[in-house]
Design an enzyme around this catalytic site. Structure first.
Site, PDB file in Angstrom:
ATOM      1  N   ASP A  46      16.278 -30.211  40.027  1.00 20.64           N
ATOM      2  CA  ASP A  46      15.823 -31.575  40.362  1.00 20.64           C
ATOM      3  C   ASP A  46      16.981 -32.552  40.576  1.00 20.64           C
ATOM      4  OD1 ASP A  46      13.222 -30.562  39.713  1.00 20.64           O
ATOM      5  OD2 ASP A  46      13.499 -31.125  37.618  1.00 20.64           O
ATOM      6  N   GLU A 252       4.649 -34.017  44.183  1.00 21.85           N
ATOM      7  CA  GLU A 252       5.612 -34.545  43.198  1.00 21.85           C
ATOM      8  C   GLU A 252       6.967 -34.764  43.890  1.00 21.85           C
ATOM      9  OE1 GLU A 252       5.818 -31.521  40.141  1.00 21.85           O
ATOM     10  OE2 GLU A 252       6.802 -30.095  41.448  1.00 21.85           O
TER      11      GLU A 252
HETATM   12  O1  FUB Z   1      11.672 -29.862  36.472  1.00 23.12           O
HETATM   13  C1  FUB Z   1      10.378 -30.125  36.007  1.00 23.12           C
HETATM   14  C2  FUB Z   1       9.485 -30.478  37.143  1.00 23.12           C
HETATM   15  O2  FUB Z   1       9.471 -29.429  38.088  1.00 23.12           O
HETATM   16  C3  FUB Z   1       9.930 -31.681  37.945  1.00 23.12           C
HETATM   17  O3  FUB Z   1       9.716 -32.890  37.301  1.00 23.12           O
HETATM   18  C4  FUB Z   1       9.157 -31.432  39.163  1.00 23.12           C
HETATM   19  O4  FUB Z   1       9.507 -32.222  40.259  1.00 23.12           O
HETATM   20  C5  FUB Z   1       9.421 -29.958  39.389  1.00 23.12           C
HETATM   21  O5  FUB Z   1      10.662 -29.750  40.012  1.00 23.12           O
END
Ligand code: FUB
Length: 355
Positions: A46, A252
Site C-alpha cells: 500500500d 478501496e
Molecule cells: O493492506 C490492507 C488493505 O489491503 C488495504 O488497506 C487495502 O487497500 C488493501 O491493500
C-alpha cells in the site's frame, strides 16, 4: 464527376467499417513496463508517496508473517507498525528505510490492524493518517504528528471524530487539504450510509448504485474533518453512477492526482483486482469513468499511488510475487506511468497473467 462522387461514397463507407487507426487507450494492449521492487528485504504494501523538499518519501503498510491466517474480513492483514522510506532516484537509486515510526502499542485507541496510511505536510509538521480497528473492532482513522517526514509520529489520543472505514489519502491544493477514504467488505464501508452507521451493513445489489468512496476537507489544524464527508461519485459516459455489479466500480485504495488541469481519481476495484481511473474538474468530483490503469497483480489486493518526480510520472504499487503469491505478504514496486496525448492513461500489465 459522377464516378468521383461514387468513389468518395465507397471510400467513406470503407473507412467507417474499418477499425479506428488512432486506437483509444482502452483498445491499446497493456504495457509491459519494467517495474522495480523497492525494498526486497521486507514485506511492505500500500505505498503512498509524496515529494517533500525534492526528496521522495514512501509511507507503506508493513506486512509480516502473522499467525492470523483467517482471511475473513481481511483479518490476515494483521499489521502492527509503520516504516518510512525515502529515495532520490526512483529507477535505480538507494532506498533508505528510516525504521519503525509508529506502532500499534503507541496508538491509545487502537486494537489491531494498521492498514494503508498516508502523510501530508502543513507548515513545519507532518501528519500521518492511518486506519486501525478500535477496541470494538470498528475501523477508524487516526492522526499522528511528526516534525520530520521520516517520523517518529506521535498518535492523537482518539481517532478523528466521525471517521470510519479505511485507506485515507490526502490531496493538497492551494493550502486546502482533502482526505479521501473508504473500502468495502473488510474495510466496513458498507456499514455506513450518509456518514451514519446502519443496522445491517449489506452491500448493494448488482443493479443498485455502487457505494462511493468519501471525501472531506480537513480542518485547519489537520486533525478533524472540516465538513461532513461527501460521496465521490463515479459516473459512466452517460452521466449515470456506476452500478454495484460493474467490474470497474470503486472498492478501496482511493488516490487523487492532477494532470494537465484535470483531477484523476484512481482506485482499486477489489473483487475484480483492477486499478481504474475516472477524471473530473473538481477534487470533489463527480468523476467520469475512463478506464483501467493496471491489470491484476499476483495476490488478492491491488493498491497504488501516483506521483510526478523529476519530470516523470510513476505508479507505486505492490504484488505478492516475491512471497510466492501469499496475499498478506506483499512487496512494494514502482514503474513509470504513461499518458496518451489526449490525457488518457496507458494501462500497465500487472503481471498476474504471466504466472
Ligand atoms: O493492506 C490492507 C488493505 O489491503 C488495504 O488497506 C487495502 O487497500 C488493501 O491493500
Amino acid at each position: 464527376m459522377k464516378h468521383l462522387c461514387i468513389y468518395r461514397i465507397i471510400t467513406a463507407a470503407m473507412l467507417a467499417a474499418m477499425p479506428c487507426i488512432a486506437t483509444s487507450a482502452q483498445e491499446q494492449a497493456p504495457l509491459n513496463t519494467p517495474a522495480r521492487y523497492l525494498f526486497p528485504d521486507d514485506y511492505m504494501a500500500d505505498p503512498s508517496v509524496h515529494v517533500f523538499d525534492g526528496k521522495l518519501y514512501i509511507y507503506p503498510s508493513h506486512d509480516w508473517k502473522s499467525p492470523v491466517k483467517d482471511p475473513t474480513d481481511g483479518n490476515h492483514f494483521d499489521m502492527r507498525d509503520y516504516h518510512v522510506f525515502s529515495l532520490r532516484n526512483v529507477e535505480k537509486g538507494k532506498v533508505t528505510d528510516h525504521g519503525m515510526v509508529l506502532s500499534l502499542e503507541q496508538v491509545p485507541w487502537a486494537g489491531r490492524q494498521l492498514w494503508a496510511p498516508d502523510v501530508a505536510r502543513k507548515g513545519d509538521k507532518y501528519y500521518m493518517y492511518f486506519p486501525a480497528k478500535d477496541q470494538n473492532d470498528i475501523f477508524r482513522i487516526g492522526v499522528a504528528i511528526s516534525d520530520s517526514p521520516t517520523g517518529p509520529f506521535v498518535a492523537q489520543p482518539a481517532p478523528m471524530r466521525g471517521s470510519y472505514s479505511i485507506d485515507p489519502a490526502v490531496y493538497e491544493e492551494d493550502g486546502v487539504y482533502y482526505i479521501y477514504f473508504g473500502g468495502l467488505q473488510g474495510g466496513q464501508l458498507q456499514r455506513y450510509r450518509d456518514n451514519k452507521a446502519i443496522e445491517c451493513g449489506a452491500l448493494p445489489a448488482n443493479n443498485e448504485e455502487a457505494l462511493p468512496a468519501r471525501v472531506a476537507r480537513l480542518s485547519d489544524d489537520m486533525l478533524e474533518f472540516a465538513e461532513e464527508p461527501r460521496p465521490v461519485m463515479i459516473l459512466d459516459k452517460e452521466g449515470n453512477p456506476l452500478k454495484a455489479g460493474d467490474p470497474h466500480r470503486f472498492f478501496e485504495a482511493a488516490w487523487l492526482h492532477k494532470y494537465n488541469g484535470k483531477y484523476y481519481f484512481t482506485y482499486s476495484t477489489g473483487t475484480t483486482h483492477l486499478i481504474c481511473y475516472a477524471t473530473g474538474d473538481s477534487p470533489y468530483g463527480p468523476f467520469t469513468y475512463q478506464g483501467e490503469i493496471m491489470t491484476p497483480v499476483v495476490g488478492w489486493t491491488t493498491h497504488h499511488s501516483i506521483c510526478e518526480y523529476k519530470g516523470k510520472w510513476y505508479i507505486f504499487f505492490h504484488d505478492s510475487q516475491p512471497s510466492g503469491g501469499v496475499s498478506s505478504l506483499r512487496s512494494m514496486k514502482v514503474c513509470e506511468l504513461h499518458y496518451n496525448p489526449d490525457g488518457t492513461i496507458r494501462a500497465i500489465d500487472g503481471g498476474k497473467s504471466k504466472k
